[in-house]
Design an enzyme around this catalytic site. Structure first.
Site, mmCIF file in Angstrom:
data_model
loop_
_atom_site.group_PDB
_atom_site.id
_atom_site.type_symbol
_atom_site.label_atom_id
_atom_site.label_comp_id
_atom_site.label_asym_id
_atom_site.label_seq_id
_atom_site.Cartn_x
_atom_site.Cartn_y
_atom_site.Cartn_z
ATOM 1 N N LYS A 107 0.828 -1.223 0.000
ATOM 2 C CA LYS A 107 0.000 0.000 0.000
ATOM 3 C C LYS A 107 0.855 1.264 0.000
ATOM 4 C CE LYS A 107 -2.124 -1.955 3.458
ATOM 5 N NZ LYS A 107 -1.756 -3.358 3.221
ATOM 6 N N ILE A 108 1.867 1.306 0.881
ATOM 7 C CA ILE A 108 2.685 2.521 0.982
ATOM 8 C C ILE A 108 3.615 2.642 -0.228
ATOM 9 C CG2 ILE A 108 4.461 3.699 2.335
ATOM 10 C CD1 ILE A 108 3.139 2.382 4.855
ATOM 11 N N ASP A 121 9.715 -6.803 -5.007
ATOM 12 C CA ASP A 121 8.745 -7.277 -4.016
ATOM 13 C C ASP A 121 8.694 -8.786 -4.135
ATOM 14 O OD1 ASP A 121 6.150 -7.970 -2.708
ATOM 15 O OD2 ASP A 121 5.940 -5.797 -2.582
ATOM 16 N N CYS A 142 8.958 -2.317 2.823
ATOM 17 C CA CYS A 142 8.559 -3.694 3.127
ATOM 18 C C CYS A 142 8.540 -3.869 4.648
ATOM 19 C CB CYS A 142 9.547 -4.669 2.496
ATOM 20 S SG CYS A 142 11.240 -4.396 3.005
ATOM 21 N N PRO A 143 7.805 -4.877 5.135
ATOM 22 C CA PRO A 143 7.831 -5.103 6.583
ATOM 23 C C PRO A 143 9.175 -5.682 7.011
ATOM 24 C CG PRO A 143 6.510 -6.784 5.481
ATOM 25 C CD PRO A 143 6.939 -5.825 4.417
ATOM 26 N N ASN A 167 14.617 -10.494 6.191
ATOM 27 C CA ASN A 167 15.191 -9.266 5.614
ATOM 28 C C ASN A 167 15.817 -8.341 6.667
ATOM 29 O OD1 ASN A 167 13.073 -7.914 6.795
ATOM 30 N ND2 ASN A 167 11.938 -7.569 4.903
ATOM 31 N N THR A 192 11.423 4.456 5.752
ATOM 32 C CA THR A 192 10.283 4.812 6.605
ATOM 33 C C THR A 192 9.578 3.532 7.076
ATOM 34 O OG1 THR A 192 8.882 5.053 4.650
ATOM 35 C CG2 THR A 192 9.828 7.082 5.538
ATOM 36 N N ARG A 232 11.005 0.003 8.895
ATOM 37 C CA ARG A 232 11.404 -0.435 10.233
ATOM 38 C C ARG A 232 12.921 -0.331 10.353
ATOM 39 N NH1 ARG A 232 7.038 0.459 11.493
ATOM 40 N NH2 ARG A 232 5.440 -0.861 12.420
ATOM 41 N N ASP A 245 13.148 7.477 9.170
ATOM 42 C CA ASP A 245 12.061 7.804 10.087
ATOM 43 C C ASP A 245 11.962 6.718 11.158
ATOM 44 O OD1 ASP A 245 9.688 9.375 10.827
ATOM 45 O OD2 ASP A 245 8.550 7.603 10.211
ATOM 46 N N GLU A 272 15.178 2.536 18.344
ATOM 47 C CA GLU A 272 14.300 3.690 18.554
ATOM 48 C C GLU A 272 13.461 3.615 19.824
ATOM 49 O OE1 GLU A 272 11.890 3.500 14.859
ATOM 50 O OE2 GLU A 272 10.160 3.161 16.153
ATOM 51 N N HIS A 292 9.887 8.588 13.803
ATOM 52 C CA HIS A 292 8.726 7.731 13.491
ATOM 53 C C HIS A 292 7.444 8.576 13.378
ATOM 54 C CE1 HIS A 292 7.715 3.222 13.606
ATOM 55 N NE2 HIS A 292 6.758 3.842 12.949
HETATM 56 P P1 NAD Z 1 1.832 -3.826 2.899
HETATM 57 O O1 NAD Z 1 1.637 -5.125 3.607
HETATM 58 O O2 NAD Z 1 0.683 -3.225 2.145
HETATM 59 O O3 NAD Z 1 3.039 -3.981 1.852
HETATM 60 C C1 NAD Z 1 4.249 -4.569 2.157
HETATM 61 C C2 NAD Z 1 4.835 -5.113 0.851
HETATM 62 O O4 NAD Z 1 6.149 -5.605 1.146
HETATM 63 C C3 NAD Z 1 4.031 -6.274 0.275
HETATM 64 O O5 NAD Z 1 3.789 -6.053 -1.102
HETATM 65 C C4 NAD Z 1 4.932 -7.490 0.495
HETATM 66 O O6 NAD Z 1 4.797 -8.474 -0.508
HETATM 67 C C5 NAD Z 1 6.303 -6.846 0.465
HETATM 68 N N1 NAD Z 1 7.341 -7.603 1.123
HETATM 69 C C6 NAD Z 1 7.250 -8.403 2.217
HETATM 70 N N2 NAD Z 1 8.462 -8.897 2.532
HETATM 71 C C7 NAD Z 1 9.328 -8.395 1.613
HETATM 72 C C8 NAD Z 1 10.702 -8.542 1.403
HETATM 73 N N3 NAD Z 1 11.456 -9.316 2.188
HETATM 74 N N4 NAD Z 1 11.261 -7.885 0.373
HETATM 75 C C9 NAD Z 1 10.502 -7.103 -0.449
HETATM 76 N N5 NAD Z 1 9.197 -6.933 -0.305
HETATM 77 C C10 NAD Z 1 8.613 -7.576 0.721
HETATM 78 O O7 NAD Z 1 2.407 -2.825 3.973
HETATM 79 P P2 NAD Z 1 2.373 -1.227 3.961
HETATM 80 O O8 NAD Z 1 1.107 -0.752 4.541
HETATM 81 O O9 NAD Z 1 2.760 -0.761 2.613
HETATM 82 O O10 NAD Z 1 3.532 -0.905 5.021
HETATM 83 C C11 NAD Z 1 4.889 -1.222 4.754
HETATM 84 C C12 NAD Z 1 5.692 -1.045 6.021
HETATM 85 O O11 NAD Z 1 5.730 0.339 6.361
HETATM 86 C C13 NAD Z 1 5.079 -1.703 7.272
HETATM 87 O O12 NAD Z 1 5.448 -3.057 7.366
HETATM 88 C C14 NAD Z 1 5.658 -0.892 8.390
HETATM 89 O O13 NAD Z 1 6.852 -1.498 8.829
HETATM 90 C C15 NAD Z 1 5.994 0.447 7.742
HETATM 91 N N6 NAD Z 1 5.171 1.548 8.284
HETATM 92 C C16 NAD Z 1 5.819 2.638 8.805
HETATM 93 C C17 NAD Z 1 5.097 3.707 9.286
HETATM 94 C C18 NAD Z 1 5.776 4.942 9.841
HETATM 95 O O14 NAD Z 1 5.115 5.782 10.474
HETATM 96 N N7 NAD Z 1 7.072 5.136 9.619
HETATM 97 C C19 NAD Z 1 3.704 3.667 9.268
HETATM 98 C C20 NAD Z 1 3.071 2.550 8.712
HETATM 99 C C21 NAD Z 1 3.817 1.500 8.216
#
Ligand code: NAD
Length: 332
Positions: free
Chosen positions: A156-157, A176, A207-208, A213, A234, A236, A260, A265, A297
């Protein structure tokens, strides 16, 4: 009896948004500033749910005590769930839910804000002008237009960031585990991670964090990158080996770093430590670089995102309490 929910690591803004949302539910909300841990677990009396955030460490020990106290729901008011021992939760019969999607644009826009700060040095310019220094020496930037941005994780992000980056005329490549068909058919080139690291001018992590990873950005992967590469994280903190990143910054291998999130942290972020002596030398070293931008963050932190977080969290808790499940449940 009203259901009680204990909020940990809560801040005044959490109270504001959750109390507003709770007008629909009438639950009893108890807010604790401290993180969830064995030290506070005694305070839990007859709460059925605990609501936690990114830096609450919900490990097996904590989960066991929660289960003994009769807690049935752990609600994460964030997307990531790497800080919860899901196996232990399952074993002790506690349901875990999260907020998988809340304004991905909030995080994507902050990613671009960090990138634009670094490439045009607006963080330096802001301070200079306030001191009547109107010189441009040292503020030379670079265009984003036609640069190659490598996006790791196009969920999504990542997807929201692709749309923003496209508007700047960047070339976008992506990696991805599960490439997105829409993006692929709309001109986004998926590559393997090594190709992405080798060819991108700018790398942005979306990615998470998983055991596979952890430290994806390390001495060896940094060596593959272009000299002067820009890295934005942004997602983890644990995705980057901070020590290796600092070494690469010292050698000018990394040209710009925007984070971020930071692997240590939980000892720092979300706290006002301005009158303290910081014991973490790594963050102090990081913030001493002119080409490093650290935000604490805050990528998620918009009005729209907080409204959605409180809405989804409260709805999930209510649905689990009434029906035993919700769409936002986290499965093993
Ligand atoms: P999401 O689940 O919609 O998307 C994550 C994508 O990463 C998926 O398409 C998945 O297939 C891919 N993925 C998983 N493991 C992977 C890997 N090893 N290598 C490459 N791609 C991989 O998640 P999202 O909503 O887009 O959020 C992504 C991350 O952003 C979250 O996991 C969270 O850690 C982080 N986040 C940070 C903040 C912030 O305030 N800084 C806020 C929300 C989320």
């Amino acid at each position: 009896m009203q259901m009680k929910i204990a909020f940990f690591s809560s801040k005044p803004y959490d109270k504001t948004f959750f109390e507003t949302e709770n007008k629909k539910y009438g639950f009893e909300l108890n807010f604790y500033e401290t993180h969830l841990g064995p030290h506070i677990v005694k305070a839990i009396e007859d709460e059925k749910a605990v609501c936690v955030f990114v830096n609450d460490k919900v490990n097996r020990q904590v989960i066991e005590v929660l289960a003994n106290k009769g807690v049935e729901i752990i609600a994460l008011r964030c997307a990531g769930f790497n800080n919860v021992d899901l196996e232990a939760a399952k074993e002790f019969g506690i349901k875990v839910c999260r907020v998988p999607a809340y304004s991905p644009e909030a995080v994507a826009e902050h990613t671009m804000a960090m990138l634009l700060t670094l490439n045009r040095k607006t963080h330096k310019a802001y301070n200079r002008v306030r001191e009547q220094n109107f010189a441009l020496n040292g503020l030379l930037g670079f265009n984003l237009f036609q640069k190659t941005i490598g996006i790791v994780g196009t969920g999504k992000i990542g997807k929201a960031f692709v749309n923003i980056a496209k508007g700047f005329g960047c070339k976008i490549i992506a990696y991805d585990l599960y490439p997105d068909e829409d993006l692929a058919s709309n001109g986004i080139e998926y590559t393997d991670l090594k190709t992405l690291f080798t060819t991108a001018d700018i790398i942005s992590l979306h990615c998470p964090l998983t055991p596979e990873n952890h430290y994806m950005i390390n001495q060896h992967t940094i060596e593959l990158m272009k000299d002067g590469v820009t890295i934005i994280n942004t997602s983890r903190g644990g995705l980057i080996n901070t020590h290796d990143a600092i070494e690469a910054l010292k050698k000018h291998k990394i040209g710009y770093l925007g984070i971020d999130v930071y692997e240590q942290e939980e000892k720092l972020f979300f706290k006002d430590l301005s009158a303290e002596i910081i014991q973490d030398d790594t963050i102090q070293r990081l913030t001493s670089f002119p080409n490093v931008l650290v935000t604490a963050h805050q990528a998620f932190f918009t009005q729209e995102a907080l409204e959605q977080i409180s809405e989804i969290t409260m709805r999930s808790i209510s649905e689990i309490a009434q029906k035993g499940s919700t769409a936002e449940i986290v499965m093993l």
